[in-house]
Design an enzyme around this catalytic site. Sequence first.
Site, short mmCIF file in Angstrom:
data_model
loop_
_atom_site.label_atom_id
_atom_site.label_comp_id
_atom_site.label_asym_id
_atom_site.label_seq_id
_atom_site.Cartn_x
_atom_site.Cartn_y
_atom_site.Cartn_z
N ARG A 226 4.21 46.66 -18.01
CA ARG A 226 4.53 46.89 -16.61
C ARG A 226 6.01 46.63 -16.40
O ARG A 226 6.55 45.66 -16.94
CB ARG A 226 3.72 45.93 -15.70
CG ARG A 226 2.29 46.38 -15.46
CD ARG A 226 2.23 47.62 -14.57
NE ARG A 226 0.88 48.14 -14.33
CZ ARG A 226 0.36 49.20 -14.96
NH1 ARG A 226 1.03 49.83 -15.91
NH2 ARG A 226 -0.84 49.64 -14.64
N HIS A 274 6.45 56.77 -19.01
CA HIS A 274 5.08 56.24 -18.83
C HIS A 274 4.05 57.13 -19.56
O HIS A 274 3.09 57.63 -18.96
CB HIS A 274 4.73 56.14 -17.33
CG HIS A 274 3.65 55.12 -17.07
ND1 HIS A 274 3.59 54.33 -15.95
CD2 HIS A 274 2.57 54.75 -17.82
CE1 HIS A 274 2.53 53.54 -16.00
NE2 HIS A 274 1.90 53.78 -17.14
#
Lengths: 311, 311
Positions: A226, A274
Amino acid sequence: MTLEVLFAGGPDRWASYRTPLAMALAEAGVDARLADSAEDPERVEVIVYTPGSGPRDFTPYTRLRAVMGLWAGVERIVGNPTLKVPLTRMVDPAMTEGMREYVVGHVLRHHLGLDLDLARQDGVWRQRHVALARERRVGVLGLGALGRAAATALAQLGFSVSGWSRTPRDLPGLSCRHGEAGLAEVLDGAEILVTLLPHTPDTEGLLDARRLARLPAGAVIVNPGRGALIDDDALLAALDSGHLAHATLDVFRTEPLPPDHPFWSHPRVTVTPHIASETRPDTASRVIAENLRRLAAGEPLLHLVDRQRGY
Amino acid sequence: MTLEVLFAGGPDRWASYRTPLAMALAEAGVDARLADSAEDPERVEVIVYTPGSGPRDFTPYTRLRAVMGLWAGVERIVGNPTLKVPLTRMVDPAMTEGMREYVVGHVLRHHLGLDLDLARQDGVWRQRHVALARERRVGVLGLGALGRAAATALAQLGFSVSGWSRTPRDLPGLSCRHGEAGLAEVLDGAEILVTLLPHTPDTEGLLDARRLARLPAGAVIVNPGRGALIDDDALLAALDSGHLAHATLDVFRTEPLPPDHPFWSHPRVTVTPHIASETRPDTASRVIAENLRRLAAGEPLLHLVDRQRGY
């Protein structure tokens, strides 16, 4: 009795989940009515959820029994005060595999110095000594399903792997640490650091200037966890000073990462958009179907989120 | 009785082997006199050998009992008509580890599309779907110590691996093929092909135009074995036509690869300068010491080369 399920993942995801989810429900023998919109929120018993597309206010769903997230991370819903029912997160075996492959690939890339080889296609034959994995110390922060799979694969390849988690763990082939003192130990020895922690108030900005300074000179960070685990400014400062040799980042505080963000142009940063791992409709649908079966049968749900802990 | 051993690996190698070899001999309890030159060739009983530095004519070594190569490949000595004594080659556990790491690293690099990610640091967020290893078919030609280790590690990471060897093999987790028909089968299915065969008259130019054409469109070759396994012109033609997407080459017919060789500048070729794996003095010295112990004790030598077979 037919379970009323609202798929709140948005139209694109609905298109790719509709068939595999119906198949998984049939396979699991679950009697459910599946729709991507609810004319009457008071009929909905389960919401299959992603942030962005899913509801922000759960109050109208008066018969709601559970929310089942399609993402591994739940930081955007876990604190929602209108959510009063159990929340599950996605632990998708295919996502675990993809993450293992991304982590092992990028750790080997940094271990072998592949960027250097790719840059040296200039006709000059420059041999160099390459260390063995067993001479390379890798730290893995986070030993959930993803961290455990990545750390274990790295250890199987010979890397000397230290793992860190909030609570004590004992995993074969890994040196496991926990707590603040354990974190310092792992950081002190990590030539390559992989961050796979959930985003919670405890892990927000975990890698700040002080903790980054603990890493050995020339260390490399690989973050497919994250974005918020790292203090961006502290990271840039550590890269600029040369203390850190490289950061490979797949996740960011703002996604898509803005075009003018310094990470894009920094010579010591690799941005991947991502893509380290994604939930896959076929395997994720089986996880959802199994949890719907459990809900209907009154059995405990899998991958239940601890709202206090935050994941 | 003291064994008379000539270390014919050249001055640089002598500097790095002298101490570890003496330690390994002491550990193995071998009584040997070790020197890097022989005033009287007629006294020498064993030659520790590398091509280039080692003798080309073994005739003067009238008391010679064995030649022990420091390299995994023996193509430059195996056909020497003046060599009448047993020849061993190096099977170094550290070299096997290094090779496994290089192969897994480059296979993951191509599997994940890392080159694309490295080239896309331009501020544009372009997500893409990445396949899982279990959806990727990898072929490994050569299932000796190096090929076996690489193929097994790839299978453990989830890749669908087919291996090919001259003689039938049965290895857990791998689909093993042999013979000409088996080779065709492996080539037909190899999205990523790894070549780890020895260089022998049978494998010279094995990957010619006809066999390269069998690979699926868009296939990638990783060759850390021997340059002569591949027909260079056929490879360049297959890359130019777009049939092959990439070749990552660590070994070449001429080394160092000449600065004007088209491999250097080809956009679909990555040259690494024969660094995939190296013999390491500490571990290789133990292999040599064990073979000297065996020679002195009259026991069969390890890693004996079959002169007919060529490796």
